[in-house]
Structure formats: structure tokens, C-alpha cells
Design a protein around this motif. Structure first.
Motif, PDB file in Angstrom:
ATOM      1  N   LEU A 116      -7.345  -4.409   9.753  1.00 44.27           N
ATOM      2  CA  LEU A 116      -6.645  -5.644  10.110  1.00 44.27           C
ATOM      3  C   LEU A 116      -5.215  -5.650   9.560  1.00 44.27           C
ATOM      4  O   LEU A 116      -4.931  -5.011   8.541  1.00 44.27           O
ATOM      5  CB  LEU A 116      -7.392  -6.854   9.529  1.00 44.27           C
ATOM      6  CG  LEU A 116      -8.788  -7.127  10.085  1.00 44.27           C
ATOM      7  CD1 LEU A 116      -9.386  -8.346   9.409  1.00 44.27           C
ATOM      8  CD2 LEU A 116      -8.735  -7.334  11.583  1.00 44.27           C
ATOM      9  N   TYR A 135      -8.204  -9.412  -5.411  1.00 46.31           N
ATOM     10  CA  TYR A 135      -9.405 -10.177  -5.054  1.00 46.31           C
ATOM     11  C   TYR A 135      -9.967 -10.920  -6.270  1.00 46.31           C
ATOM     12  O   TYR A 135     -11.134 -11.308  -6.279  1.00 46.31           O
ATOM     13  CB  TYR A 135     -10.476  -9.226  -4.482  1.00 46.31           C
ATOM     14  CG  TYR A 135     -10.154  -8.709  -3.101  1.00 46.31           C
ATOM     15  CD1 TYR A 135     -10.598  -9.377  -1.967  1.00 46.31           C
ATOM     16  CD2 TYR A 135      -9.389  -7.564  -2.929  1.00 46.31           C
ATOM     17  CE1 TYR A 135     -10.294  -8.908  -0.700  1.00 46.31           C
ATOM     18  CE2 TYR A 135      -9.083  -7.089  -1.666  1.00 46.31           C
ATOM     19  CZ  TYR A 135      -9.544  -7.772  -0.557  1.00 46.31           C
ATOM     20  OH  TYR A 135      -9.236  -7.311   0.703  1.00 46.31           O
ATOM     21  N   GLN A 195      -6.986   0.831  -5.405  1.00 42.88           N
ATOM     22  CA  GLN A 195      -5.938   0.868  -4.385  1.00 42.88           C
ATOM     23  C   GLN A 195      -4.718   1.610  -4.922  1.00 42.88           C
ATOM     24  O   GLN A 195      -4.276   1.355  -6.044  1.00 42.88           O
ATOM     25  CB  GLN A 195      -5.566  -0.566  -3.999  1.00 42.88           C
ATOM     26  CG  GLN A 195      -4.260  -0.696  -3.229  1.00 42.88           C
ATOM     27  CD  GLN A 195      -4.070  -2.062  -2.633  1.00 42.88           C
ATOM     28  OE1 GLN A 195      -4.596  -2.388  -1.575  1.00 42.88           O
ATOM     29  NE2 GLN A 195      -3.315  -2.903  -3.333  1.00 42.88           N
ATOM     30  N   TYR A 217       1.758  -2.511  10.514  1.00 44.77           N
ATOM     31  CA  TYR A 217       1.005  -3.736  10.232  1.00 44.77           C
ATOM     32  C   TYR A 217      -0.376  -3.536   9.605  1.00 44.77           C
ATOM     33  O   TYR A 217      -0.794  -4.340   8.776  1.00 44.77           O
ATOM     34  CB  TYR A 217       0.821  -4.538  11.517  1.00 44.77           C
ATOM     35  CG  TYR A 217       2.117  -4.995  12.152  1.00 44.77           C
ATOM     36  CD1 TYR A 217       2.994  -5.817  11.457  1.00 44.77           C
ATOM     37  CD2 TYR A 217       2.461  -4.607  13.441  1.00 44.77           C
ATOM     38  CE1 TYR A 217       4.181  -6.244  12.028  1.00 44.77           C
ATOM     39  CE2 TYR A 217       3.640  -5.035  14.028  1.00 44.77           C
ATOM     40  CZ  TYR A 217       4.507  -5.846  13.321  1.00 44.77           C
ATOM     41  OH  TYR A 217       5.666  -6.263  13.888  1.00 44.77           O
ATOM     42  N   LEU A 218      -1.108  -2.507  10.042  1.00 39.47           N
ATOM     43  CA  LEU A 218      -2.496  -2.404   9.582  1.00 39.47           C
ATOM     44  C   LEU A 218      -2.547  -1.903   8.144  1.00 39.47           C
ATOM     45  O   LEU A 218      -1.874  -0.931   7.787  1.00 39.47           O
ATOM     46  CB  LEU A 218      -3.309  -1.477  10.501  1.00 39.47           C
ATOM     47  CG  LEU A 218      -3.389  -1.893  11.957  1.00 39.47           C
ATOM     48  CD1 LEU A 218      -4.363  -0.983  12.710  1.00 39.47           C
ATOM     49  CD2 LEU A 218      -3.819  -3.350  12.107  1.00 39.47           C
ATOM     50  N   ARG A 219      -3.350  -2.561   7.318  1.00 42.70           N
ATOM     51  CA  ARG A 219      -3.451  -2.203   5.908  1.00 42.70           C
ATOM     52  C   ARG A 219      -4.921  -2.131   5.499  1.00 42.70           C
ATOM     53  O   ARG A 219      -5.747  -2.888   6.013  1.00 42.70           O
ATOM     54  CB  ARG A 219      -2.739  -3.248   5.033  1.00 42.70           C
ATOM     55  CG  ARG A 219      -1.235  -3.333   5.275  1.00 42.70           C
ATOM     56  CD  ARG A 219      -0.535  -2.061   4.805  1.00 42.70           C
ATOM     57  NE  ARG A 219       0.904  -2.067   5.081  1.00 42.70           N
ATOM     58  CZ  ARG A 219       1.471  -1.487   6.135  1.00 42.70           C
ATOM     59  NH1 ARG A 219       0.720  -0.878   7.051  1.00 42.70           N
ATOM     60  NH2 ARG A 219       2.773  -1.525   6.299  1.00 42.70           N
ATOM     61  N   ALA A 220      -5.215  -1.225   4.561  1.00 43.39           N
ATOM     62  CA  ALA A 220      -6.593  -1.111   4.086  1.00 43.39           C
ATOM     63  C   ALA A 220      -6.996  -2.379   3.340  1.00 43.39           C
ATOM     64  O   ALA A 220      -8.137  -2.806   3.403  1.00 43.39           O
ATOM     65  CB  ALA A 220      -6.741   0.095   3.176  1.00 43.39           C
ATOM     66  N   ASN A 221      -6.044  -2.996   2.633  1.00 44.52           N
ATOM     67  CA  ASN A 221      -6.304  -4.244   1.902  1.00 44.52           C
ATOM     68  C   ASN A 221      -7.583  -4.102   1.090  1.00 44.52           C
ATOM     69  O   ASN A 221      -8.477  -4.944   1.135  1.00 44.52           O
ATOM     70  CB  ASN A 221      -6.414  -5.407   2.899  1.00 44.52           C
ATOM     71  CG  ASN A 221      -6.255  -6.756   2.244  1.00 44.52           C
ATOM     72  OD1 ASN A 221      -5.706  -6.866   1.136  1.00 44.52           O
ATOM     73  ND2 ASN A 221      -6.726  -7.805   2.896  1.00 44.52           N
ATOM     74  N   ARG A 222      -7.641  -3.033   0.334  1.00 39.31           N
ATOM     75  CA  ARG A 222      -8.882  -2.586  -0.272  1.00 39.31           C
ATOM     76  C   ARG A 222      -9.354  -3.490  -1.397  1.00 39.31           C
ATOM     77  O   ARG A 222      -8.573  -3.953  -2.210  1.00 39.31           O
ATOM     78  CB  ARG A 222      -8.699  -1.168  -0.816  1.00 39.31           C
ATOM     79  CG  ARG A 222      -9.974  -0.356  -0.901  1.00 39.31           C
ATOM     80  CD  ARG A 222      -9.699   1.070  -1.296  1.00 39.31           C
ATOM     81  NE  ARG A 222      -8.812   1.785  -0.394  1.00 39.31           N
ATOM     82  CZ  ARG A 222      -9.175   2.221   0.806  1.00 39.31           C
ATOM     83  NH1 ARG A 222     -10.394   2.024   1.244  1.00 39.31           N
ATOM     84  NH2 ARG A 222      -8.319   2.858   1.572  1.00 39.31           N
ATOM     85  N   ARG A 223     -10.650  -3.744  -1.392  1.00 35.13           N
ATOM     86  CA  ARG A 223     -11.288  -4.444  -2.499  1.00 35.13           C
ATOM     87  C   ARG A 223     -11.828  -3.367  -3.436  1.00 35.13           C
ATOM     88  O   ARG A 223     -12.875  -2.781  -3.189  1.00 35.13           O
ATOM     89  CB  ARG A 223     -12.416  -5.324  -1.971  1.00 35.13           C
ATOM     90  CG  ARG A 223     -13.046  -6.199  -3.020  1.00 35.13           C
ATOM     91  CD  ARG A 223     -14.249  -6.946  -2.450  1.00 35.13           C
ATOM     92  NE  ARG A 223     -14.884  -7.673  -3.524  1.00 35.13           N
ATOM     93  CZ  ARG A 223     -14.778  -8.987  -3.706  1.00 35.13           C
ATOM     94  NH1 ARG A 223     -14.139  -9.721  -2.848  1.00 35.13           N
ATOM     95  NH2 ARG A 223     -15.347  -9.561  -4.733  1.00 35.13           N
ATOM     96  N   GLU A 267       0.824  -1.210   0.000  1.00 37.48           N
ATOM     97  CA  GLU A 267       0.000   0.000   0.000  1.00 37.48           C
ATOM     98  C   GLU A 267       0.864   1.268   0.000  1.00 37.48           C
ATOM     99  O   GLU A 267       1.863   1.354   0.713  1.00 37.48           O
ATOM    100  CB  GLU A 267      -0.890  -0.039   1.253  1.00 37.48           C
ATOM    101  CG  GLU A 267      -1.971   1.016   1.288  1.00 37.48           C
ATOM    102  CD  GLU A 267      -2.844   0.881   2.541  1.00 37.48           C
ATOM    103  OE1 GLU A 267      -3.001  -0.231   3.061  1.00 37.48           O
ATOM    104  OE2 GLU A 267      -3.359   1.920   2.988  1.00 37.48           O
TER     105      GLU A 267
END
Lengths: 97, 417
Positions: free
Chosen positions: B253, B305, A53, A44-50, A22
Motif C-alpha cells: 500500500l 507502531y 525496518q 508511493y508503495l512502502r513496506a511500512n513494516r511492523r 524506507e
């Protein structure tokens, strides 16, 4: 395999690049006054966006320079690549490096 | 529930097998439940089953946005083992391996658990040292693991090439005999059937679109594509989409979701008697009871995804397998596919309570969640029912990242991350 447009070299195959996760995550400072929770958020925390990005790539087997990209994680389609320090082309997110 | 036995099979045979009933009901969601599990994979279905069978909670629903077992439960390479380095991991995964042993009898459903042995190869002095360190650590934790010389590897796995004329010769291997495989679909179906028999509602085509909280911040309901469903306990077991679901409750998370691919060959007669893995050159292969070689490839470099990956990732694995097993070179590959795996920074899972009262989390299994299915489900149910973690999953919290208590299983999947 993705075709990635390096802002310095032009379109090149994915194998020439390494992925950097990210983008636009600013390191908190000064370190002596950063709380544990803020370090967790940075490390550590990531948006990990669906969806759309902003992410870092490095043309490691080419010009070796870092740059940023906008990619849709539901299609893997790149919408734009841009140089570090430039704001997100779509105006989203924060504009930090 | 119709019980499976030799007698019921015989009885149905006389009726032309027209008397079999559906294995679970096609449930419509009720207005509220004692507990809701988000995610109808093995971990979620199993958790619902153990909530009903061990904790007396019969008003439980499993909400699945697609069809049950259609995510990573139906996309993995079915390998089971517990030869993890650290004490916490060894205890966690061995809890699951012990449950695999009698899972078929327990569920009255054949999950085809086959402890045929998992052989992890070493190709360098460094590999050998790391393998032997794993073996000693495992044995201290009561987990079986033993060192095999190249000749012993060949005797255990005859098609293996132990010649010196390949790029990365086999210098030995670590064998966990209790490791093996199981039928992945049967695990989802078996848990679904057993949970349904205890009154659990399995609701498919029901995507969670919101997590509602009361004035005190505790969860009280979920919004779904099939309406609002109330519950004071919500367990999220959404694998690659965990960040998306937990984002509905405002929780970020420490996960990134990557595509992981697998492929199978055309079916052939039994030739590969065990699971063979190589971390160093990334080979990962077993043979299913149908006869297909089941091959696991690596993750793609970037988060996604899409449930698909790039061909060059598969070619990398196939090149290694062709060198280790020259006899496989002329096999044709039938199918390949991808799943989305939620990878945590230390490659260990997260099974815990969260900062939101009533919201529980089971995620971060990365590339190796299938093997843990029964154990993970069992411990997740315990955590939800008691509102506190079981001693076995107590170290696997979100707080470990803040407190510096990482369980750093870089070798978690025994494949290069």
C-alpha cells in the motif's frame, strides 16, 4: 525523544535529525522504459513494516549527511546505523543504495 | 435490543437500574459469513451496521484484534468538519457531516454530536489568502465556511488572545459553524449496539493472521487467532495496521504509519465554546463535556507502531496553546497517549475495491478519520455490497497514484504534516 547514533558524529538527540523514510529503494531505470506500475512502486508503495525496518535518516543539524538505520518499529529501538552504500548489517532486503 | 427513551430510563430507575442488559453480545465466530469486516473501530463497525441495515446482509462479522473502539476511534480528538479544499474531499466529508446531524436519533444512542463551530486561525498574509481560498472553494461546494476578523474571532471565542504582542498574532480565522465534536467512544458503542441488534457478530480478541484465496485468486476465508472463518467478501478497515493486514494478501500500500499524540487537561468549567485550530503554529484544542481541554499534538517524524510518541511533540503544541490562550497556562495535563495513523501520499483516504476479487479496502485516513466515520462506513458498506464504489468514493482509489489523479489535501488535517 530518540537517541540516534550518527555513523559520523556519534550519539545525538533526535531533534538534530530529519527522517527520510524506507531505505534501499532503488530508482528504476532507464526512465523511458519504466512502466507506470513500476513508478508507483518506486514513488508511493512502502513496506511500512511492523518490526525491523531499514530506513534513511539525515543528520541535518549536525554533519548534514545521510545514513541508514535498522530500527524496530514495534519498540522504536535502533539495532544499528550504517553509512549509505553499505549493505544492511543483518543481511536482509536488497543491498542497493 | 433495549431501546433508550425517557420512558425506559424511568422504568429502569424504579428497578434501581439493575435491569439494563449488555449493549451487544459477546459473539464467538461462526464458520462462515456473507461479509467480514477486519477492524472494530468506528469505520468498521459502521460499515457492518450499514451492510445489515441498508443492504440486507445479516450474516456479517466484525473481527477486532483487541477491543472495539480501542484503536484510533478511542484515541482521537473528536473534531468534525468538512471544510476541505478539493471538490472530491468536500463531497466526501460533507456526506459524513450531514450524517452526523441525526446519527444519535438514527442509532438510538447519544453520540453527543455538538456542532459548536470549528475556528481555524490565520497568522500571516499567506494564511489569510489560503483561508479565504478555502472559504470560497467550500462555498462553491455548498459547505459553509466564513471569514472572521480578529475581533469577530474574539467575540466567538472569548478566551482567545488577539493581542499584537505575541509571536504570531491572530489576523483572522475561518469558521465552519456546522463543525464541532462528538463523543468518540459512543460512536463505536452506538454502531456496535445497532449492528448487533441486526444480527452482526462482533468478535473481539480475534486477530486476522492470514487471508486465504481460492484457485481463481478470490478471497474465501481469513485465518485468525480464533480459527478459520470463511467469507467471499472481506473489508479491511484496520487504520494504522492496514499495511500489515493487506500484506497478508500480498498487496503493498502507499501508506506510512506514524504515531499521533493527544492529551487532556484536568477538567474545568466551560471556557472554550468552540474548536480552535491553527495550522501555522500547530494549536489544536477543544473542551469536552466533562470539562477537559482536549489537545491534539502532531505526528512524530518517523514511522512506528508503538502507540506512543515523544514529549517534545506535545510541548510544541502546548507552547502554541499557552500563547493563544494565556488563561490556560496554569492548567495541569492529566493524560497523554498516542495512536498510529496511516498516512497516504496525498493525505486523502482510500476506499476501494482491490486487485484481489472480494477484498475491499478502507484506509489512509491519516490524522483525520474520526470526522468521516459515518460517511466512510456508509460508503464502504455500499462498495462491499455492490462490488463497485459509490460515486462519492469513486475518486478515492489506489489507482489514482498510478493515474496521476491525486487528491492533494495537504491541509487535510489542517495541521502541518
Amino acid at each position: 525523544m530518540l537517541l540516534i547514533h550518527c555513523p559520523y558524529c556519534g550519539p545525538r538527540p533526535e531533534l538534530e535529525f530529519s527522517y527520510g523514510g524506507e531505505a534501499h529503494i532503488a530508482r528504476p531505470s532507464p526512465p523511458e522504459s519504466v512502466s507506470a506500475d513500476d513508478w508507483v512502486a518506486f514513488l508511493y508503495l512502502r513496506a511500512n513494516r511492523r518490526g525491523l525496518q531499514a530506513e534513511r535518516w539525515r543528520h541535518v543539524r549536525g554533519c548534514a549527511r545521510f545514513f541508514n538505520a535498522l530500527r524496530d518499529t514495534t519498540t522504536d529501538q535502533f539495532l544499528a546505523t550504517y553509512r549509505c552504500g553499505e549493505p544492511r548489517p543483518d543481511g536482509g532486503g536488497s543491498a542497493s543504495p | 435490543m433495549q431501546k433508550f427513551s425517557a420512558w425506559s430510563l424511568l422504568k429502569q430507575a424504579f428497578g434501581g437500574h439493575r435491569g439494563w442488559q449488555p449493549q451487544w453480545r459477546r459473539a464467538a465466530p461462526q464458520s462462515s459469513y456473507d461479509a467480514i469486516i477486519v477492524g472494530g473501530g468506528g469505520h468498521g463497525l459502521g460499515a457492518a451496521y450499514y451492510l445489515a441495515s441498508e443492504h440486507g446482509m445479516n450474516r456479517v462479522a466484525v473481527l477486532e484484534k483487541g477491543w472495539i473502539g480501542g484503536g484510533n476511534t478511542g484515541r482521537n480528538t473528536t473534531v468534525i468538519r468538512s471544510n476541505y479544499l478539493f471538490d472530491e474531499s468536500a463531497r466526501l466529508y460533507d456526506h459524513a457531516v450531514k450524517m452526523w446531524r441525526d446519527l444519535s436519533q438514527h442509532l438510538n444512542y447519544n453520540v453527543m454530536y455538538s456542532p459548536r463551530g470549528v475556528l481555524m486561525l490565520a497568522h500571516s498574509v499567506h494564511d489569510m489568502q489560503v483561508s479565504k481560498r478555502h472559504i470560497h472553494a467550500n462555498r462553491c461546494n455548498g459547505v459553509d465556511n466564513e471569514w472572521l476578523s480578529p475581533a469577530e474571532c474574539k467575540a466567538f471565542c472569548p478566551p482567545l488572545n488577539i493581542g499584537h504582542d505575541i509571536r504570531y498574532p491572530v489576523l483572522g480565522g475561518a469558521l465552519q459553524r456546522r463543525g464541532g465534536t462528538a463523543r468518540h467512544d459512543a460512536v463505536a458503542w452506538g454502531y456496535a449496539r445497532a449492528a448487533d441488534a441486526l444480527g452482526v457478530d462482533i468478535v473481539e480478541n480475534c486477530e486476522v493472521t492470514g487471508i486465504c484465496r481460492d484457485a481463481n485468486g478470490a478471497v474465501e476465508a481469513v485465518e485468525t487467532t480464533r480459527g478459520r472463518i470463511g467469507s467471499r467478501k472481506i473489508g479491511v478497515a484496520a487504520a494504522g495496521n492496514s499495511s500489515v493486514v493487506m500484506g497478508l494478501a500480498g498487496i503493498r500500500l502507499p501508506l506510512e504509519s506514524f504515531p499521533l499524540q493527544a492529551l487532556v487537561s484536568e477538567p474545568i468549567k466551560p471556557v472554550l465554546p468552540c474548536v480552535v485550530m491553527s495550522n501555522a503554529i500547530h494549536a489544536y484544542v477543544s473542551q469536552s463535556d466533562k470539562g477537559e481541554l482536549v489537545i491534539g499534538a502532531g505526528t512524530d517524524a518517523y514511522t512506528s507502531y508503538t502507540q506512543r510518541g515523544a514529549l517534545h511533540v506535545n510541548l510544541h503544541t502546548l507552547a502554541a496553546i499557552c500563547e493563544l490562550f494565556p488563561a490556560f497556562r496554569r492548567l495541569r495535563m492529566l493524560r497523554n497517549w498516542g495512536g498510529i495513523v496511516d498516512v497516504s501520499p496525498d493525505r486523502s483516504p482510500i476506499i476501494c475495491k482491490t486487485a484481489v476479487p472480494g477484498l475491499y479496502l478502507n484506509c489512509g485516513w491519516g490524522t483525520g478519520g474520526f470526522k468521516a466515520t459515518p460517511g466512510s462506513a456508509h460508503l464502504f458498506a455500499w462498495t462491499i455490497a455492490h462490488d463497485e464504489p459509490h460515486p462519492l468514493n469513486a475518486p478515492f482509489t489506489l489507482e489514482r497514484f498510478r493515474d496521476g489523479l491525486l487528491i492533494d489535501e495537504a491541509a487535510a488535517a489542517a495541521v502541518a504534516h
